[in-house]
Design a protein around this motif. Structure first.
Motif, PDB file in Angstrom:
ATOM      1  N   LEU A  37       0.839  -1.206   0.000  1.00 19.27           N
ATOM      2  CA  LEU A  37       0.000   0.000   0.000  1.00 19.27           C
ATOM      3  C   LEU A  37       0.872   1.254   0.000  1.00 19.27           C
ATOM      4  CD1 LEU A  37      -2.516  -1.239   2.729  1.00 19.27           C
ATOM      5  CD2 LEU A  37      -2.867  -1.260   0.245  1.00 19.27           C
ATOM      6  N   ALA A  38       2.027   1.154   0.659  1.00 17.92           N
ATOM      7  CA  ALA A  38       2.975   2.272   0.704  1.00 17.92           C
ATOM      8  C   ALA A  38       4.316   1.716   1.177  1.00 17.92           C
ATOM      9  CB  ALA A  38       2.499   3.354   1.675  1.00 17.92           C
ATOM     10  N   CYS A  39       5.405   2.357   0.746  1.00 15.27           N
ATOM     11  CA  CYS A  39       6.734   1.951   1.215  1.00 15.27           C
ATOM     12  C   CYS A  39       7.594   3.192   1.389  1.00 15.27           C
ATOM     13  CB  CYS A  39       7.377   0.973   0.232  1.00 15.27           C
ATOM     14  SG  CYS A  39       8.962   0.358   0.840  1.00 15.27           S
ATOM     15  N   GLY A  40       8.022   3.433   2.614  1.00 16.78           N
ATOM     16  CA  GLY A  40       8.850   4.599   2.909  1.00 16.78           C
ATOM     17  C   GLY A  40      10.263   4.406   2.366  1.00 16.78           C
ATOM     18  N   GLN A  65      10.185  -0.076   4.668  1.00 19.23           N
ATOM     19  CA  GLN A  65       9.174   0.565   5.537  1.00 19.23           C
ATOM     20  C   GLN A  65       7.839   0.323   4.838  1.00 19.23           C
ATOM     21  OE1 GLN A  65      10.756   4.222   7.727  1.00 19.23           O
ATOM     22  NE2 GLN A  65      11.465   4.622   5.658  1.00 19.23           N
ATOM     23  N   ILE A  66       7.391  -0.925   4.928  1.00 15.63           N
ATOM     24  CA  ILE A  66       6.297  -1.383   4.071  1.00 15.63           C
ATOM     25  C   ILE A  66       4.974  -1.427   4.834  1.00 15.63           C
ATOM     26  CG2 ILE A  66       5.468  -3.270   2.600  1.00 15.63           C
ATOM     27  CD1 ILE A  66       8.443  -4.251   2.535  1.00 15.63           C
ATOM     28  N   VAL A  67       3.988  -0.788   4.259  1.00 14.87           N
ATOM     29  CA  VAL A  67       2.615  -0.966   4.734  1.00 14.87           C
ATOM     30  C   VAL A  67       1.931  -1.836   3.692  1.00 14.87           C
ATOM     31  CG1 VAL A  67       0.460   0.184   5.347  1.00 14.87           C
ATOM     32  CG2 VAL A  67       2.649   1.312   5.790  1.00 14.87           C
ATOM     33  N   GLY A  68       1.428  -2.978   4.115  1.00 16.58           N
ATOM     34  CA  GLY A  68       0.842  -3.913   3.155  1.00 16.58           C
ATOM     35  C   GLY A  68      -0.453  -4.506   3.664  1.00 16.58           C
ATOM     36  N   GLU A  69      -1.178  -5.077   2.695  1.00 17.39           N
ATOM     37  CA  GLU A  69      -2.453  -5.722   3.020  1.00 17.39           C
ATOM     38  C   GLU A  69      -2.297  -7.206   2.712  1.00 17.39           C
ATOM     39  OE1 GLU A  69      -5.433  -4.307   0.336  1.00 17.39           O
ATOM     40  OE2 GLU A  69      -6.977  -5.604   1.182  1.00 17.39           O
ATOM     41  N   VAL A  70      -2.656  -8.044   3.675  1.00 20.51           N
ATOM     42  CA  VAL A  70      -2.515  -9.490   3.488  1.00 20.51           C
ATOM     43  C   VAL A  70      -3.456  -9.937   2.371  1.00 20.51           C
ATOM     44  CG1 VAL A  70      -2.805 -11.765   4.567  1.00 20.51           C
ATOM     45  CG2 VAL A  70      -1.939  -9.831   5.927  1.00 20.51           C
ATOM     46  N   VAL A  71      -2.866 -10.569   1.331  1.00 19.58           N
ATOM     47  CA  VAL A  71      -3.712 -11.087   0.245  1.00 19.58           C
ATOM     48  C   VAL A  71      -3.636 -12.602   0.128  1.00 19.58           C
ATOM     49  CG1 VAL A  71      -3.796  -8.972  -1.160  1.00 19.58           C
ATOM     50  CG2 VAL A  71      -1.921 -10.580  -1.501  1.00 19.58           C
ATOM     51  N   LEU A 139      -4.245   6.470  10.872  1.00 13.39           N
ATOM     52  CA  LEU A 139      -3.244   7.109  10.016  1.00 13.39           C
ATOM     53  C   LEU A 139      -3.293   6.414   8.669  1.00 13.39           C
ATOM     54  CD1 LEU A 139       0.300   7.596  11.620  1.00 13.39           C
ATOM     55  CD2 LEU A 139      -1.256   9.328  10.740  1.00 13.39           C
ATOM     56  N   ASP A 140      -3.269   7.199   7.581  1.00 17.02           N
ATOM     57  CA  ASP A 140      -3.331   6.532   6.272  1.00 17.02           C
ATOM     58  C   ASP A 140      -1.993   5.857   5.958  1.00 17.02           C
ATOM     59  OD1 ASP A 140      -1.534   8.298   4.954  1.00 17.02           O
ATOM     60  OD2 ASP A 140      -3.151   9.753   4.714  1.00 17.02           O
ATOM     61  N   ASP A 141      -2.008   5.047   4.886  1.00 16.20           N
ATOM     62  CA  ASP A 141      -0.857   4.189   4.579  1.00 16.20           C
ATOM     63  C   ASP A 141       0.435   4.983   4.420  1.00 16.20           C
ATOM     64  OD1 ASP A 141      -2.743   2.151   4.479  1.00 16.20           O
ATOM     65  OD2 ASP A 141      -3.135   2.516   2.350  1.00 16.20           O
ATOM     66  N   ALA A 142       0.378   6.071   3.661  1.00 17.35           N
ATOM     67  CA  ALA A 142       1.602   6.836   3.392  1.00 17.35           C
ATOM     68  C   ALA A 142       2.174   7.427   4.683  1.00 17.35           C
ATOM     69  CB  ALA A 142       1.319   7.951   2.389  1.00 17.35           C
ATOM     70  N   HIS A 143       1.285   7.837   5.601  1.00 13.96           N
ATOM     71  CA  HIS A 143       1.779   8.453   6.840  1.00 13.96           C
ATOM     72  C   HIS A 143       2.239   7.424   7.868  1.00 13.96           C
ATOM     73  CE1 HIS A 143      -0.185  11.948   5.043  1.00 13.96           C
ATOM     74  NE2 HIS A 143       0.650  12.656   5.787  1.00 13.96           N
ATOM     75  N   VAL A 144       1.808   6.187   7.721  1.00 15.98           N
ATOM     76  CA  VAL A 144       2.277   5.143   8.635  1.00 15.98           C
ATOM     77  C   VAL A 144       3.686   4.687   8.237  1.00 15.98           C
ATOM     78  CG1 VAL A 144       1.942   2.735   9.323  1.00 15.98           C
ATOM     79  CG2 VAL A 144       0.007   4.283   9.314  1.00 15.98           C
ATOM     80  N   ALA A 145       3.954   4.655   6.925  1.00 13.43           N
ATOM     81  CA  ALA A 145       5.189   4.027   6.418  1.00 13.43           C
ATOM     82  C   ALA A 145       6.466   4.521   7.115  1.00 13.43           C
ATOM     83  CB  ALA A 145       5.273   4.199   4.898  1.00 13.43           C
TER      84      ALA A 145
END
Ligand SMILES: [Zn+2]
Ligand SMILES: [Zn+2]
Length: 335
Positions: A37-40, A65-71, A139-145
């Motif tokens: 979803l996002a990677c810092g 710095q990965i925010v991901g969704e389990v698929v 916190l949205d994905d980009a801000h969590v990363a």
């Protein structure tokens, strides 16, 4: 899937990564497949593509710095659709001396996300299920990363420096990690002294309500109990050391330093001052910091780049043009 690939043989200046289509990773037992979803973007990524850290793979997808969704590979704890974080520490062997002594950050056979294995500059990534972390809600994905390395390792640096309630703490060099450490220090009622080059960094630090801000050649007006250095420069470590009281500690938050200059032991280190490096992180650091980030509503400043703009994101980190963090959002939609 689309991914930004670092080739250890690349030669074009500034164009560190090639955007290519590569096979989606195949699920293995004990792992989860995440849609990114996002990677810092972290300074360590820059050290990897500039080869300050030796290449380990001939082809690598950076990003830790990965925010991901389990698929794929849902378990009771990680059902499909769960949003999780993945950080630099992608796995450990679990049975070396360090792992058995609660120092998994120093594991003899570690996996580093986006360095020894592929990371998150891609549409999908494989991650060890037991090295994924729950993330703050709200916190949205980009801000969590950026919390996932800049945040966690900045927090670990405070621990390594031994920061205690209401102490005087210096932050030398100022970027994403330092800016995320400030609200934690303020919640501990610490006085925060920032020494950094660049007027815009000093202005940003001042806007966060720190006690004092100075230029790189300036010394804080008081002796510091602790100092953390964030620049990949040995000179900065010596400046930090020169600002400490007796018994004070400098923690170096850098995976790579240019070099350590010669310094005067009698004046600078004598008096039980200490210099310590900060290496990696433990899962407990990650969980503890995520909880604090949630409680304090820490929200990093970010600049979002599409996956095609991964080179620009790395350049932004190199030029220090951004105050917060560069974050790659692989499927960023036009707003
Ligand atoms: Zn180990
Ligand atoms: Zn990092």
């Amino acid at each position: 899937m689309k991914a930004a690939i670092f080739l250890s043989t690349h030669t074009t200046t500034g164009q560190f990564l090639e955007i290519k289509d590569v096979p989606r990773p195949e699920l293995k037992s004990g792992y989860v497949l995440l849609r990114v979803l996002a990677c810092g973007v972290c300074r360590t990524d820059l050290h990897i593509v500039e080869r300050d850290l030796s290449p380990i793979q001939s082809q690598l997808i950076p990003g830790h710095q990965i925010v991901g969704e389990v698929v794929e590979s849902a378990t009771a704890e990680l059902p499909i659709g769960t949003r999780v974080g993945v950080s630099w520490m992608g796995g450990v062997d679990g049975d070396c001396w360090y792992c058995r002594h609660e120092m998994e950050n120093l594991c003899d056979k570690p996996t580093f996300t986006g360095y020894t294995v592929n990371g998150g500059y891609a549409e999908y990534v494989l991650a060890r299920a037991d090295f994924t972390f729950p993330l703050p809600v709200g916190l949205d994905d980009a801000h969590v990363a950026p919390l996932l390395c800049a945040g966690i390792i900045g927090f670990r640096s405070l621990r390594v420096a031994g920061v205690e309630h209401a102490e005087r703490v210096g932050l030398f060099g100022f970027g994403s990690s330092a800016s995320l450490a400030i609200p934690v220090l303020q919640s501990w009622k610490c006085e925060v002294y920032v020494v950094t080059r660049g007027q815009s960094h000093r202005d940003f630090a001042a806007s966060l309500g720190v006690t004092w801000v100075g230029r790189e050649e300036e010394k804080p007006p008081v002796e510091l109990d602790r100092a953390i250095t964030f620049a990949p420069s040995g000179k900065v470590v010596v400046s930090a050391l020169a600002s400490l009281r007796k018994g004070g500690v400098v923690a170096i938050n850098a995976i790579h330093l240019d070099q350590m200059p010669v310094f005067d032991y009698d004046k600078l280190l004598w008096g039980e001052r200490q210099i310590r490096s900060v290496a990696n992180m433990t899962r407990q650091d990650a969980r503890d910091f995520m909880k604090i980030a949630q409680d304090l509503h820490i929200s990093p400043q970010v600049t979002v780049f599409p996956l095609d703009g991964a080179n620009d994101a790395l350049q932004a980190v190199k030029q220090e043009t951004e105050h917060g963090s560069a974050v790659i959002v692989p499927r960023a939609r036009e707003k």
